[in-house]
Design an enzyme around this catalytic site. Structure first.
Site, short mmCIF file in Angstrom:
data_model
loop_
_atom_site.label_atom_id
_atom_site.label_comp_id
_atom_site.label_asym_id
_atom_site.label_seq_id
_atom_site.Cartn_x
_atom_site.Cartn_y
_atom_site.Cartn_z
N SER A 183 0.80 -1.23 0.00
CA SER A 183 0.00 0.00 0.00
C SER A 183 0.84 1.28 0.00
CB SER A 183 -0.93 0.00 1.20
OG SER A 183 -0.19 0.06 2.39
N HIS A 211 -5.48 -4.78 -2.11
CA HIS A 211 -5.20 -3.63 -2.99
C HIS A 211 -4.98 -4.04 -4.44
CE1 HIS A 211 -4.88 -0.29 -0.18
NE2 HIS A 211 -4.18 -1.05 0.65
N LYS A 242 -12.73 -2.25 -0.73
CA LYS A 242 -11.89 -1.41 -1.60
C LYS A 242 -12.47 -1.41 -3.02
CE LYS A 242 -7.90 -1.39 1.39
NZ LYS A 242 -7.31 -2.41 2.25
C1 LIG Z 1 -7.38 -2.87 3.69
C2 LIG Z 1 -6.64 -4.13 3.89
C3 LIG Z 1 -7.09 -5.11 4.76
C4 LIG Z 1 -8.28 -4.91 5.65
O1 LIG Z 1 -9.48 -5.02 4.92
P1 LIG Z 1 -10.84 -4.75 5.68
O2 LIG Z 1 -11.85 -5.54 4.91
O3 LIG Z 1 -11.08 -3.29 5.65
O4 LIG Z 1 -10.68 -5.27 7.07
C5 LIG Z 1 -6.38 -6.29 4.85
N1 LIG Z 1 -5.27 -6.50 4.11
C6 LIG Z 1 -4.79 -5.56 3.27
C7 LIG Z 1 -3.55 -5.83 2.48
C8 LIG Z 1 -5.45 -4.34 3.14
O5 LIG Z 1 -4.96 -3.41 2.33
#
Ligand SMILES: *Cc1c(COP(=O)(O)O)cnc(C)c1O
Length: 395
Positions: A183, A211, A242
Site C-alpha cells: 500500500s 489492494h 476497496k
Molecule cells: C485494507 C486491507 C485489509 C483490511 O481489509 P478490511 O476488509 O477493511 O478489514 C487487509 N489487508 C490488506 C492488504 C489491506 O490493504
C-alpha cells in the site's frame, strides 16, 4: 483508580500529538466518490480513498442493497453456522471463487478477520509462516495468533525469501504469505517468482489481494491473472471494502479442503456475525458488473497512466507503480505534511506519509486513483501538484 489511568492515557495521547502522529478525521457529508462534500459545505476531489473502481456510490449496487433489504431484512442476528446463512451468502461465495478461479470461498466481516482467522486453524508449532516484511497489519496479527514458527523476508526480495525457505526446511509445512500490492509504494508482489520458490522449497502460497483485486492484471482479476499463476496459489484473502464496492466484508478463497476446515475452525467466522443480506446482494451485483464488461478497470488504468505521465513530465519523482497507488516522493517528513495540507487548501485530498509508516527519509504523498475520476479531476489535481510543488520548492 481511573484518575491514575486517565493521566497515563493523557500522557500517551500527548506523546502521539507531539510526534505529529495524531490522526484527525475528515467529516464527509456526501457519498464517497471522486468529488466529495465536507461537513462545512466545501467540496474536495478525493485522491485518498480505496474506491479503485468507483463503485462506492454506484446506483446498481445501491439498488441491489435496497431490494435485498426489503426482501431479506436488515441483518441476520446470527453467526453463519447457527442460522445466519442465506442463499445470498452462498451465491456470493460462489461468485468470489469464480472470480479468482478457485474451488471455494468463505466470507468474513472484514479482510482483517479473514487474515486473523486463516493461520491458526491450518498450522501448528511444527510449521512455518514466511511473511513479507511489508505485509498488512492484519496478516501480522493473524500470524501472532498462530503457533507456527515465524520468518520474515525483506519486501519482495526473492533472495531473502529463498534464504528463509532454506532455514525453514526442518518444519513440517511452510507457507509464504504476501500482500498482492503493497500500500505504500504501490508495487506488486512478484507472484511468478514466489510460486517458483514455493515449488522448489515445498511451500504453500497465500496472497492478500486487498489492494490488487479489481486493479492488477490485464482485466483486473489480481495477481494470479497478472503473473499467470492460476492453480499455483493456495489461498487468497481479500476485502469487499476497496475495489469491490467499498462497503464492508472480507473473504478467503482457495482450495476446497482449506476453506472447509476454515468453516469448521476459523474463530472470526465461528464467533462473529454474518454480513448483512444487503451487503451480500450488492457485492453480488459488483461481480455481475465486473463480469459484464471491463470498462471500469480500463478507465482506472487509463487514469493511472495519464496521471503518472503528466506528473513525471512535470518533474515529480514518482515510484514506478503497477497499481492504482502512486507514490510522489518528497523524502522529507515535515515537507510531506506541508505538501498534503497545501493540496487540501487547493481542494485536493491526498495523504502525506512519513516514518514510521514508511522508512526513514522516504516521506511521500500517496495518491490513489479511481475509475470515478474524470479527466478534469485529474487535470485539476495535476495543476494543484505543480502549483504546490513550485511554492514549496519541490519543482
Ligand atoms: C485494507 C486491507 C485489509 C483490511 O481489509 P478490511 O476488509 O477493511 O478489514 C487487509 N489487508 C490488506 C492488504 C489491506 O490493504
Amino acid at each position: 483508580m481511573y484518575g491514575k489511568f486517565q493521566k497515563h492515557l493523557q500522557d500517551t495521547l500527548d506523546e502521539i500529538r507531539e510526534a505529529g502522529l495524531y490522526k484527525n478525521e475528515r467529516n464527509i457529508a456526501s457519498a464517497q466518490s471522486a468529488e466529495i462534500t465536507l461537513q462545512d459545505g466545501s467540496k474536495a476531489l478525493n485522491f485518498c480513498a480505496n474506491n479503485y473502481l468507483g463503485l462506492a456510490d454506484n446506483p446498481r449496487l445501491i439498488e441491489a442493497a435496497r431490494k435485498a433489504m426489503e426482501i431479506r431484512g436488515y441483518g441476520m442476528s446470527s453467526v453463519r453456522f447457527i442460522c445466519g446463512t442465506q442463499d445470498l451468502h452462498k451465491e456470493l461465495e460462489k461468485a468470489i471463487s469464480d472470480y479468482f478461479h478457485t474451488e471455494d470461498a468463505i466470507l468474513y466481516a472484514s479482510c482483517f478477520d479473514a487474515n486473523g482467522g486463516v493461520f491458526e486453524p491450518l498450522l501448528t508449532a511444527e510449521d512455518a509462516i514466511i511473511s513479507d516484511s511489508l505485509n498488512h497489519a492484519s496478516i501480522i496479527d493473524g500470524v501472532r495468533l498462530c503457533k507456527a514458527q515465524r520468518y520474515r523476508y525483506a519486501n519482495a526480495d526473492m533472495a531473502d525469501l529463498e534464504a528463509k525457505l532454506q532455514e525453514a526446511q526442518a518444519q513440517r509445512f511452510r507457507i509464504i504469505v504476501t500482500d498482492g500490492v503493497f500500500s505504500m509504494d504501490g508495487n506488486v508482489a512478484p507472484m511468478d517468482k514466489i510460486c517458483d520458490l514455493a515449488e522448489k522449497y515445498d511451500a504453500l502460497v497465500m496472497v492478500d489481494e486487498s489492494h490488487s483485486a479489481g486493479v492488477v492484471g490485464p482485466t483486473g482479476h489480481g495477481v494470479a491473472e497478472q503473473f499467470g499463476c492460476y492453480g499455483r496459489i493456495d489461498i487468497f484473502t481479500g476485502t469487499l471494502g476497496k475495489a469491490f464496492g467499498g462497503a464492508v466484508g472480507g473473504f478467503t478463497t482457495g482450495r476446497k479442503e482449506i476453506i472447509d476446515l476454515l468453516r469448521q475452525r476459523s474463530r472470526p467466522y465461528l464467533f462473529s456475525n454474518s454480513i448483512p443480506p444487503m451487503i451480500a446482494a450488492a457485492a453480488l451485483e459488483t461481480f455481475k458488473i465486473l463480469g459484464e464488461s471491463n470498462e471500469l478497470h480500463d478507465r482506472l488504468v487509463e487514469n493511472v497512466n495519464y496521471f503518472r505521465d503528466k506528473m513525471l513530465s512535470a518533474g515529480f519523482d514518482i515510484k514506478p507503480t503497477q497499481s492504482a497507488i502512486c507514490a510522489v516522493m518528497l523524502y522529507d517528513a515535515p515537507l510531506s505534511q506541508r505538501f498534503a495540507a497545501a493540496m487540501a487548501e487547493e481542494g485536493i485530498f491526498v495523504t502525506g506519509f512519513y516514518y514510521p509508516v514508511v522508512p526513514q527519509g522516504q516521506a511521500r504523498i500517496r495518491v490513489q486513483m479511481s475509475a470515478a475520476h474524470r479527466r478534469e479531476h485529474l487535470d485539476k489535481a495535476i495543476a494543484a501538484f505543480i502549483k504546490v510543488g513550485k511554492k514549496l520548492g519541490v519543482l
